[in-house]
Structure formats: C-alpha cells, structure tokens
Design a protein around this motif. Structure first.
Motif, PDB file in Angstrom:
ATOM      1  N   LEU A 183      -8.285   1.404 -18.180  1.00  0.00           N
ATOM      2  CA  LEU A 183      -7.445   0.257 -17.848  1.00  0.00           C
ATOM      3  C   LEU A 183      -8.321  -0.841 -17.261  1.00  0.00           C
ATOM      4  O   LEU A 183      -9.385  -0.562 -16.709  1.00  0.00           O
ATOM      5  CB  LEU A 183      -6.371   0.643 -16.829  1.00  0.00           C
ATOM      6  CG  LEU A 183      -5.255   1.592 -17.291  1.00  0.00           C
ATOM      7  CD1 LEU A 183      -4.481   2.095 -16.080  1.00  0.00           C
ATOM      8  CD2 LEU A 183      -4.335   0.900 -18.282  1.00  0.00           C
ATOM      9  N   SER A 184      -7.839  -2.054 -17.353  1.00  0.00           N
ATOM     10  CA  SER A 184      -8.501  -3.170 -16.670  1.00  0.00           C
ATOM     11  C   SER A 184      -7.643  -3.577 -15.483  1.00  0.00           C
ATOM     12  O   SER A 184      -6.452  -3.252 -15.407  1.00  0.00           O
ATOM     13  CB  SER A 184      -8.685  -4.353 -17.615  1.00  0.00           C
ATOM     14  OG  SER A 184      -7.425  -4.937 -17.923  1.00  0.00           O
ATOM     15  N   ILE A 185      -8.233  -4.293 -14.562  1.00  0.00           N
ATOM     16  CA  ILE A 185      -7.477  -4.794 -13.416  1.00  0.00           C
ATOM     17  C   ILE A 185      -6.352  -5.725 -13.881  1.00  0.00           C
ATOM     18  O   ILE A 185      -5.261  -5.747 -13.297  1.00  0.00           O
ATOM     19  CB  ILE A 185      -8.410  -5.523 -12.436  1.00  0.00           C
ATOM     20  CG1 ILE A 185      -9.316  -4.509 -11.720  1.00  0.00           C
ATOM     21  CG2 ILE A 185      -7.616  -6.316 -11.397  1.00  0.00           C
ATOM     22  CD1 ILE A 185      -8.603  -3.560 -10.790  1.00  0.00           C
ATOM     23  N   ALA A 186      -6.589  -6.465 -14.944  1.00  0.00           N
ATOM     24  CA  ALA A 186      -5.571  -7.380 -15.459  1.00  0.00           C
ATOM     25  C   ALA A 186      -4.305  -6.627 -15.854  1.00  0.00           C
ATOM     26  O   ALA A 186      -3.187  -7.123 -15.663  1.00  0.00           O
ATOM     27  CB  ALA A 186      -6.113  -8.164 -16.655  1.00  0.00           C
ATOM     28  N   GLU A 187      -4.442  -5.424 -16.376  1.00  0.00           N
ATOM     29  CA  GLU A 187      -3.291  -4.644 -16.822  1.00  0.00           C
ATOM     30  C   GLU A 187      -2.461  -4.089 -15.668  1.00  0.00           C
ATOM     31  O   GLU A 187      -1.357  -3.593 -15.882  1.00  0.00           O
ATOM     32  CB  GLU A 187      -3.764  -3.486 -17.711  1.00  0.00           C
ATOM     33  CG  GLU A 187      -4.355  -3.935 -19.040  1.00  0.00           C
ATOM     34  CD  GLU A 187      -4.911  -2.772 -19.841  1.00  0.00           C
ATOM     35  OE1 GLU A 187      -4.194  -2.268 -20.720  1.00  0.00           O
ATOM     36  OE2 GLU A 187      -6.065  -2.363 -19.564  1.00  0.00           O
TER      37      GLU A 187
END
Length: 298
Positions: A183-187
C-alpha cells in the motif's frame, strides 16, 4: 589461596610433566621453570608423603610403584585445576554489558540471541525504554553500555546500523485492504488510525501523508503494542507498525501490507559510549538478527 597452597599445585604440575616427558629438564622447559626448581618440587612431594616417586638414571626418570599410584590419583586433580583456570580465564574475558532497547526490538529480535548468549555464558542484561531519546540519554549518562535505537545518534557516540525495515499497515480480516500485499500512504487517506503514544510512528505517518494533502484521522492512542493490536482485531481501524510486528499480527488473525513509500523505513542502529564496546556488542548481536533484516555492514 595461600602461598603454600599455590606451591602445592606447582609441585603436582612438575610431577605430572616429569612423568609425561620422563625428564626433569624437559618438564622444566614446558613449565617455563628451571630444572633445579622442578627437582625441588619433586623432592618436596617425596618429603611430604615420605615416599620415593621417581628412580633417577642416566636415561631420565621412571616412576616407582608409589609414583604410579600417586599419578593415578593426582592426574585427574591437575586436569581439573587446568580446566578451572581455563574457564575462569574465559569468564574474565567475557563482557558483562547492559543493553538498552526499544520494546519492539526487545520483543521480536533479542529473545533468541539472548538465549544463545546465555548458553554461551555471555552475560547480557537488557533494559527496555519506550523511545530512542530515553535510550540515548541512558547511554550518555552511563546507565547503558549500548542501546538499540531508531533515530540518529548524538555525534559523540559510536554508532553502527544493524538492520533496516519497512513499515506495515495492519488491519482486521475482511477489511477493504485484505488481499493487498503493498500500500502507499496515499491509499490510507480515508482510514481512521490507532497509534501508540510513546513512539514517533504517528509523526512519521503524518509527515508522509502531508505530501498527499491530508492529515491522518487518529481515533485513539494507546500505551501498549499488545493493546493496540487487540483494538485492531475488534474494529475497522488500522495501524502502522514496523515490519517486525507482522508475525505477531498474523498470529492474532490480522492482515498486513507493506507500506512502500520513499523515506518511510526504520533503521535500527547500535550506539555505544566507546568504539571498543560498540564493536564487541555488534559482533555479539549481529549474528542474532534475522537474515532478511540485516543491513550491509563493512
């Protein structure tokens, strides 16, 4: 142990070496003594017991019957004394350190290594503190010989990286992220978080989220990792923890995904007051770190 007792041990060693080499002069060389000193030890034994232990001749020395009996009794004693000396010398050379550690490293990295060191009779005491700041202070004021921290050390301390790890998002079974490996922080923008209040993970996640224009919604802060994971198992919130917690989360039936974000990793370093102590501690600890976490070291 008094002088007479120490001398008696020397008498016994002179006797057994003379038997081994069938020569007082060769025994003297092996013991780093003079031949007259070895001869005096043998005479002292014979006078003490009132027997003749050797027959001396041109070809060397040979045991008498009394000497053979004495050898049977004294050889195990001399061997045991030598064994004790070796063991005590090893103890004198072994470090007796106090190591400060973050809770996560103490719980997930150190137990196996501490067992190894205990079995090898290397005493190492571990004292846990919740933050790297407290650990650094402990090293600086002499409370710890060294510490395992996750932030840069003060300039006057010896420091060496031990391992680097990702952070992971941890969430309950059935969460919308179930099945995600990364996962990315944006998600994570729409999620509500539970954090611990005694480490800097919340600050690091907040800083990373700011790059995407949002501030994490923090529902709760707790003071225990176990309580934190327990909260996740009974709700729909998520948390972010170092990768070391992944196995513990799995045992609780939780899911996790690596957070792949530039700069969002944790490096655990060993810091010490002196380079000598740090180097010794590094050698003791490095072999106990899981291979997947080992950093490249010189």
């Amino acid at each position: 142990m008094g002088g007479a007792d120490r001398m008696q041990v020397d008498w016994y060693r002179s006797f057994t070496e003379a038997v081994k080499w069938k020569s007082l002069s060769k025994a003297a060389v092996k013991l780093n003594l003079t031949q007259p000193a070895v001869s005096k030890h043998i005479r002292s034994l014979e006078e003490a017991f009132g027997v003749e232990l050797f027959r001396r001749g041109a070809s060397g020395v040979e045991l008498t019957e009394a000497g053979m009996r004495f050898l049977q009794r004294i050889a195990p004693v001399v061997a045991e004394i030598e064994s004790i000396k070796t063991e005590m010398r090893e103890f004198a050379e072994r470090p007796n350190y106090i190591l400060g550690s973050l809770p996560s490293v103490a719980a997930h990295v150190l137990p196996g290594k501490l067992r190894e060191l205990h079995d090898a009779r290397y005493p190492l005491a571990v004292s846990v503190r919740p933050t790297s700041g407290e650990l650094l202070e402990g090293v600086l004021n002499g409370a710890f010989d060294a510490a395992l921290i996750d932030e840069p050390a003060a300039g006057r301390l010896w420091s060496r990286e031990l391992f680097t790890e990702h952070f992971v998002a941890i969430f309950p079974e059935g969460h919308r992220f179930s099945g995600c490996e990364e996962l990315s922080i944006a998600e994570l923008a729409e999620e509500s978080f539970v954090f611990t209040g005694f480490c800097n993970i919340r600050e690091r996640v907040t800083e990373a989220a700011g790059k995407y224009g949002y501030k994490p919604a923090v529902k709760l802060e707790v003071d225990s990792y176990d309580y934190l994971l327990g909260m996740i198992t009974v709700g729909n919130d998520i948390t972010v923890l170092p990768e070391l917690f992944r196995k513990q989360a799995k045992r609780l039936g939780l899911k996790s995904a690596l957070i792949k974000e530039c700069g969002l990793r944790r490096t655990i370093s060993l810091v010490a007051r002196t380079a000598e102590t740090g180097s010794k501690m590094f050698r003791l600890l490095n072999s106990g770190v899981p291979q997947e976490y080992l950093a490249q070291t010189p």
